[in-house]
Design an enzyme around this catalytic site. Sequence first.
Site, short mmCIF file in Angstrom:
data_model
loop_
_atom_site.label_atom_id
_atom_site.label_comp_id
_atom_site.label_asym_id
_atom_site.label_seq_id
_atom_site.Cartn_x
_atom_site.Cartn_y
_atom_site.Cartn_z
N ASN A 1 6.08 8.80 -4.37
CA ASN A 1 5.57 10.16 -4.36
C ASN A 1 4.60 10.34 -3.19
O ASN A 1 4.12 9.34 -2.62
CB ASN A 1 4.86 10.45 -5.69
CG ASN A 1 4.54 11.92 -5.88
OD1 ASN A 1 5.24 12.79 -5.39
ND2 ASN A 1 3.46 12.19 -6.59
N ASN B 1 1.58 10.87 -2.84
CA ASN B 1 0.23 10.29 -2.90
C ASN B 1 0.23 8.77 -3.03
O ASN B 1 -0.84 8.16 -3.12
CB ASN B 1 -0.56 10.91 -4.07
CG ASN B 1 0.05 10.59 -5.42
OD1 ASN B 1 1.11 9.98 -5.53
ND2 ASN B 1 -0.63 11.01 -6.48
N LYS B 2 1.41 8.15 -3.04
CA LYS B 2 1.48 6.71 -3.27
C LYS B 2 1.16 5.93 -1.99
O LYS B 2 0.99 6.49 -0.92
CB LYS B 2 2.85 6.31 -3.79
CG LYS B 2 3.13 6.85 -5.19
CD LYS B 2 2.09 6.38 -6.20
CE LYS B 2 2.47 6.70 -7.64
NZ LYS B 2 2.46 8.12 -7.95
N ILE B 3 1.10 4.61 -2.10
CA ILE B 3 0.65 3.78 -0.99
C ILE B 3 1.59 3.90 0.21
O ILE B 3 1.16 3.85 1.36
CB ILE B 3 0.46 2.31 -1.44
CG1 ILE B 3 -0.40 1.56 -0.45
CG2 ILE B 3 1.80 1.62 -1.72
CD1 ILE B 3 -1.09 0.35 -1.02
N ILE B 4 2.89 4.07 -0.03
CA ILE B 4 3.83 4.56 0.96
C ILE B 4 4.66 5.64 0.30
O ILE B 4 4.75 5.69 -0.94
CB ILE B 4 4.74 3.47 1.56
CG1 ILE B 4 5.63 2.85 0.49
CG2 ILE B 4 3.94 2.41 2.31
CD1 ILE B 4 6.74 1.97 1.06
#
Length: 376
Positions: A189, A191-194
């Site tokens: 998503n 907002n995730k780390i990638i």
Amino acid sequence: MDNPKIWLSSPHMGGTEQKYIKEAFDDNWVAPLGPNVNGLEADLESFLREEKKIAAVSAGTAALHLALILSGVEAGDEVICQSLTFSASANPIVYQGATPVFVDSEPDTWNICPDALEEAIKDRIALGKKPKAIIAVHLYGMPYKVDEIHAVAGKYSIPVIEDAAEALGSHYKGQNCGTFGPMAILSFNGNKIITTSGGGALVCPDEGLKKRAVFLATQARDQAAHYQHSHIGYNYRMSNICAGIGRGQMEVLEERVAQRRAMHAFYTEVFSDVEGITLLKEPDEDYFCNHWLTAILTESFEQREALRLAMEEDNIESRPIWKPMHLQPVFKEAPYYGGGIAEDIFDKGLCLPSGSNLTDTDRDRIRSAVMKFLNL
């Protein structure tokens, strides 16, 4: 409010994403299949190791739904789920017509409590309702108590589905999160780390189960010249365009993990002399957290809210900890086992801006807002 917004966790491009997207457009691979999908799956398999196979799908929620289907979860079944998590960990249980059974957290990792888990299993079996699966979450990137949880699950022969949506790049005893259970899910998503803008992946134990997952994710079309369907399918496959973003993101994953961990170190220093505020941190050297989000516990709900609002006043986004699922109106009838650990973390916990693209200027503003609030 003249200051620019400091987001909790915003996308951070690495620079090569457009190369993969351009290749997709140039070759007219604008579909839920293609070289970027295959390439992203191979990149993730190489990163995770443990001989896992990856099926790239449209969302982590889609991956979890597929995992439940492949685990044999059907209408009338029960699935144990960590209560302190995002609703996407629990919703797919209901998609299958099954009932979620929620379990409390333990205070070390904020993840599913082994003792409450075993209590829940014993009680459900006594009621004639042995759970079909256990969904254990690596909350905010912190590995759950892998040894203890899998020991309990193994004792009762119940498979663990890892919700590693927030934990790509985290590991326990040197083994990557997302590789401990027979199946696991990842999220990409925004907002995730990638990120792949939107998207996720199902981590499978072998090629056979991956093929089954892809079959279900592409409308379950039978082998025939015409369109024939013997099973219910889903439109869950990741697009080649989104996968192109993911291929570029994979090239900077290790860097992003280091940057998130640096933000956690920054907050450790900021709160080092502040009594009553503690950070979620690794319990010991066996745990390696990507610190997707840095989270703190304050002394009270009132202090948490006051700090959140003080940061909001300076246009800095922070967010309360996930509201436990057993407190959600939609799940008010679901069974719950444990005490008040998850509720206490929700009342007192706050997630702080943790993006890998935050600057020194951003950090100075965050520090100033916190110090002003604490009158330091």
